[in-house]
Motif scaffolding. Structure first.
Motif, PDB file in Angstrom:
ATOM      1  N   MET A   1      15.945 -24.256  23.586  1.00 41.28           N
ATOM      2  CA  MET A   1      16.134 -25.184  22.663  1.00 41.28           C
ATOM      3  C   MET A   1      16.931 -26.118  22.994  1.00 41.28           C
ATOM      4  O   MET A   1      16.660 -27.467  22.871  1.00 41.28           O
ATOM      5  N   ALA A   2      18.276 -26.055  23.864  1.00 41.75           N
ATOM      6  CA  ALA A   2      19.081 -27.026  24.403  1.00 41.75           C
ATOM      7  C   ALA A   2      18.100 -27.674  25.501  1.00 41.75           C
ATOM      8  O   ALA A   2      18.210 -29.182  25.538  1.00 41.75           O
ATOM      9  N   THR A   3      17.241 -27.183  26.323  1.00 42.49           N
ATOM     10  CA  THR A   3      16.447 -27.967  27.007  1.00 42.49           C
ATOM     11  C   THR A   3      15.407 -28.993  26.223  1.00 42.49           C
ATOM     12  O   THR A   3      15.299 -30.076  26.590  1.00 42.49           O
ATOM     13  N   TYR A   4      14.665 -28.432  25.127  1.00 41.44           N
ATOM     14  CA  TYR A   4      13.903 -29.448  24.475  1.00 41.44           C
ATOM     15  C   TYR A   4      14.745 -30.533  23.729  1.00 41.44           C
ATOM     16  O   TYR A   4      14.231 -31.552  24.016  1.00 41.44           O
TER      17      TYR A   4
ATOM     18  N   PRO B   1      14.752 -26.753  37.307  1.00 35.38           N
ATOM     19  CA  PRO B   1      16.186 -27.250  36.870  1.00 35.38           C
ATOM     20  C   PRO B   1      16.402 -28.495  37.915  1.00 35.38           C
ATOM     21  O   PRO B   1      16.802 -29.547  37.247  1.00 35.38           O
ATOM     22  N   ARG B   2      16.166 -28.512  39.042  1.00 31.88           N
ATOM     23  CA  ARG B   2      16.185 -29.799  39.768  1.00 31.88           C
ATOM     24  C   ARG B   2      15.250 -30.868  39.484  1.00 31.88           C
ATOM     25  O   ARG B   2      15.772 -31.979  39.506  1.00 31.88           O
ATOM     26  N   CYS B   3      14.205 -30.651  38.692  1.00 26.80           N
ATOM     27  CA  CYS B   3      13.190 -31.523  38.448  1.00 26.80           C
ATOM     28  C   CYS B   3      13.933 -32.467  37.207  1.00 26.80           C
ATOM     29  O   CYS B   3      13.918 -33.690  37.288  1.00 26.80           O
ATOM     30  N   VAL B   4      14.628 -31.871  36.391  1.00 26.55           N
ATOM     31  CA  VAL B   4      15.092 -32.606  35.302  1.00 26.55           C
ATOM     32  C   VAL B   4      16.410 -33.442  35.793  1.00 26.55           C
ATOM     33  O   VAL B   4      16.814 -34.545  35.310  1.00 26.55           O
ATOM     34  N   GLU B   5      17.034 -32.806  36.956  1.00 25.81           N
ATOM     35  CA  GLU B   5      18.310 -33.336  37.308  1.00 25.81           C
ATOM     36  C   GLU B   5      17.740 -34.610  38.154  1.00 25.81           C
ATOM     37  O   GLU B   5      18.263 -35.894  38.370  1.00 25.81           O
TER      38      GLU B   5
ATOM     39  N   GLY C   1       9.071 -32.260  32.567  1.00 25.97           N
ATOM     40  CA  GLY C   1      10.067 -31.376  33.084  1.00 25.97           C
ATOM     41  C   GLY C   1      10.850 -30.593  32.237  1.00 25.97           C
ATOM     42  O   GLY C   1      10.985 -29.347  32.279  1.00 25.97           O
ATOM     43  N   TYR C   2      11.336 -31.097  31.210  1.00 28.95           N
ATOM     44  CA  TYR C   2      11.834 -30.886  30.202  1.00 28.95           C
ATOM     45  C   TYR C   2      11.030 -29.753  29.332  1.00 28.95           C
ATOM     46  O   TYR C   2      11.420 -28.356  29.143  1.00 28.95           O
ATOM     47  N   SER C   3       9.852 -30.118  28.925  1.00 30.14           N
ATOM     48  CA  SER C   3       8.931 -29.217  28.379  1.00 30.14           C
ATOM     49  C   SER C   3       8.741 -27.998  29.170  1.00 30.14           C
ATOM     50  O   SER C   3       8.517 -26.727  28.538  1.00 30.14           O
ATOM     51  N   ARG C   4       8.534 -28.000  30.300  1.00 32.96           N
ATOM     52  CA  ARG C   4       8.046 -27.013  31.214  1.00 32.96           C
ATOM     53  C   ARG C   4       9.273 -25.966  31.478  1.00 32.96           C
ATOM     54  O   ARG C   4       9.269 -24.744  31.394  1.00 32.96           O
TER      55      ARG C   4
END
Length: 151
Positions: free
Chosen positions: A50-53, A20-24, A32-35
């Motif tokens: 799905m929301a993350t992708y 979560p911190r990675c995408v922030e 980061g989103y993919s993982r």
């Protein structure tokens, strides 16, 4: 990257707390989103995955990995929604759904209780209800949570 090492650890699902911190910290880092989405999918949290992708696609709209992740989520949700999952998968999904505060609020809402009654007794009323975007969203949430199934 700690990701491959975490995957080898028996309790790997607790390792990537940094996702979560990675995408922030690096919102343009699409991996980061993919993982993060892959982890959420593995944890059977298909809506969050799905929301993350989808959030990753905002940064890289043509990313095949993110699009594939969304397709996997939709297939998993569809399989459960149509009763094609095992009894164990359905029960697990329903338990997760019932633990979700959003699902609990939907089920406690008197209007939604009437809508759900209408779905069982009056198909015309059900079609009418689904024209309301808010009700459609709530029904979709209940379907994806495994609380209701489409037949």
């Amino acid at each position: 990257s700690a990701w491959p090492l975490c995957m080898q650890h028996p309790g790997w699902f607790s390792c990537p707390s940094s996702l979560p911190r990675c995408v922030e910290l690096a919102p343009d880092f699409v991996k980061g989103y993919s993982r993060k989405g892959a982890l959420q999918f593995f944890m059977k949290d298909f809506e969050k995955a799905m929301a993350t992708y989808e959030a990753g696609l905002k940064h890289e709209p043509d990313n095949a990995e993110l699009k594939e992740g969304i397709m996997r989520c939709l297939q998993a949700i569809d399989r459960i929604a149509h009763g094609d999952a095992t009894d164990e998968e359905i029960k697990d999904r329903q338990a997760r759904g019932m633990a979700d505060p959003d699902v609990q609020n939907i089920l406690m809402d008197p209007i939604m209780r009437q809508v759900l009654d209408d779905f069982q007794t009056d198909p015309r009323a059900a079609r009418h209800h689904l024209q309301n975007p808010d009700i459609h969203r709530k029904i979709s949430k209940l379907v994806s949570a495994g609380i209701i199934q489409l037949r």
